[in-house]
Design an enzyme around this catalytic site. Sequence first.
Site, PDB file in Angstrom:
ATOM      1  CG  ASP A 202      -1.075   7.627   5.800  1.00 46.29           C
ATOM      2  OD1 ASP A 202      -1.100   8.284   4.742  1.00 46.29           O
ATOM      3  OD2 ASP A 202      -0.085   7.591   6.568  1.00 46.29           O
ATOM      4  CD  GLU A 228      -0.719   6.712   0.838  1.00 41.79           C
ATOM      5  OE1 GLU A 228      -0.314   7.738   0.273  1.00 41.79           O
ATOM      6  OE2 GLU A 228      -0.496   6.457   2.048  1.00 41.79           O
TER       7      GLU A 228
END
Length: 446
Positions: A202, A228
Amino acid sequence: MATGRRLSMILLLLLLGLASGDKILFQGFNWESWRQSGGWYNLLMGKVDDIVAAGVTHVWLPPPSHSVSTQGYMPGRLYDLDASRYGTSMELKSLISALHGKGIQAIADVVINHRCADYKDSRGIYCIFEGGTPDGRLDWGPHMICRDDTQFSDGTGNLDTGADFAAAPDIDHLNGVVQRELTDWLLWLKSDEVGFDAWRLDFARGYSPEVAKVYIEGTTPVGLAVAELWDSMAYGGDGKPEYNQDAHRQALVDWVDRVGGTASAGMVFDFTTKGIMNTAVEGELWRLIDQQGKAPGVIGWWPAKAVTFVDNHDTGSTQQMWPFPSDKVMQGYAYILTHPGNPCIFYDHFFDWGLKEQIAALVAVRQRNGVTATSSLKIMLHDADAYVAEIDGKVVMKIGSRYDVSSLIPPGFHLAAHGNGYAVWEKSAAAAAAAADHRTSSSASL
């Protein structure tokens, strides 16, 4: 319900797919999953057979730890899996075990850029961290925070190696204790005690690729580690993306290079392809080819390292930060499920939108014809209202409002899947094999 024989055949295909490097990811949650009565892990447990029947090889699960935010993206006590709003640690372990029993790997959503503290220090600032165990693991103080995060730090840490995250303390990933204890936590998540196989990183913009490399290499072997890295694209004066997005995809490719390239498990979500597709399906399908005749996203340059997707919990779901045009979603899946790259299916589209059968049919065509992340791509047409491509000389696909593209379909190809604005053809041999498999399954169920 699939028969036992059918499920056995599907499991064999999954194992063969994993061995060959072909991956079909599935995001197994959305932004509101934490609200599920009875727990999200338990709900997902009841859907494992549907997921495996669709040919999925990896399921991405939500952040597993205690978190200040209900969705899990403001983690605090990292070892505390019983404080998750998605369910208990035992429910999580049971779900992962069920996935493993079907040959599916479990991806943990790893949120390590930032972390929320349990206690205030003498200054009255929340910067005293509790790890979630009786011992001192992950029990940190303000010196574990980047010194340029002046809202929380005491000024003794290293400078941040990436983008700032304003809502919570930015962790100093150049600190040796931080690196060692986070690696130990990841290894614990990977151990038989929990059972995760792979990582989704993340907000990977928040720390350098060299830092990410520490955690990827420290947990090797790991099934994959997909980052990400969501940055803005280049936009023109009309508010639409510029045709050339090479700088955008170059940043993604550079990240892969810096974490170890081909030798690394590091991969990236192909946000370039996502952004181009969002606009292309609205009557601008000419965008789906670059100046060299290749796909315009990361899949045009390094498809083995690209995870393609239509939407996720941020871009779609209830957040709607960058949604795919809702009436064109199946065109998006027709593209990513036939093209090179590693496609990721979103829970909402598969279960909540009633698209399960259409998506599964596209995955079946992909797997039946041996299409993989590195398959060859020949773009045959790229007009405003029609895009046609041939993959590996075995599959031809079309998206767009134009109905008749029959002149482009090679001899010996037959329609294998179709729907609103899309169609997919495969060679007769594959179509015949699919029909035979269907007859065998039907006979077994009589």
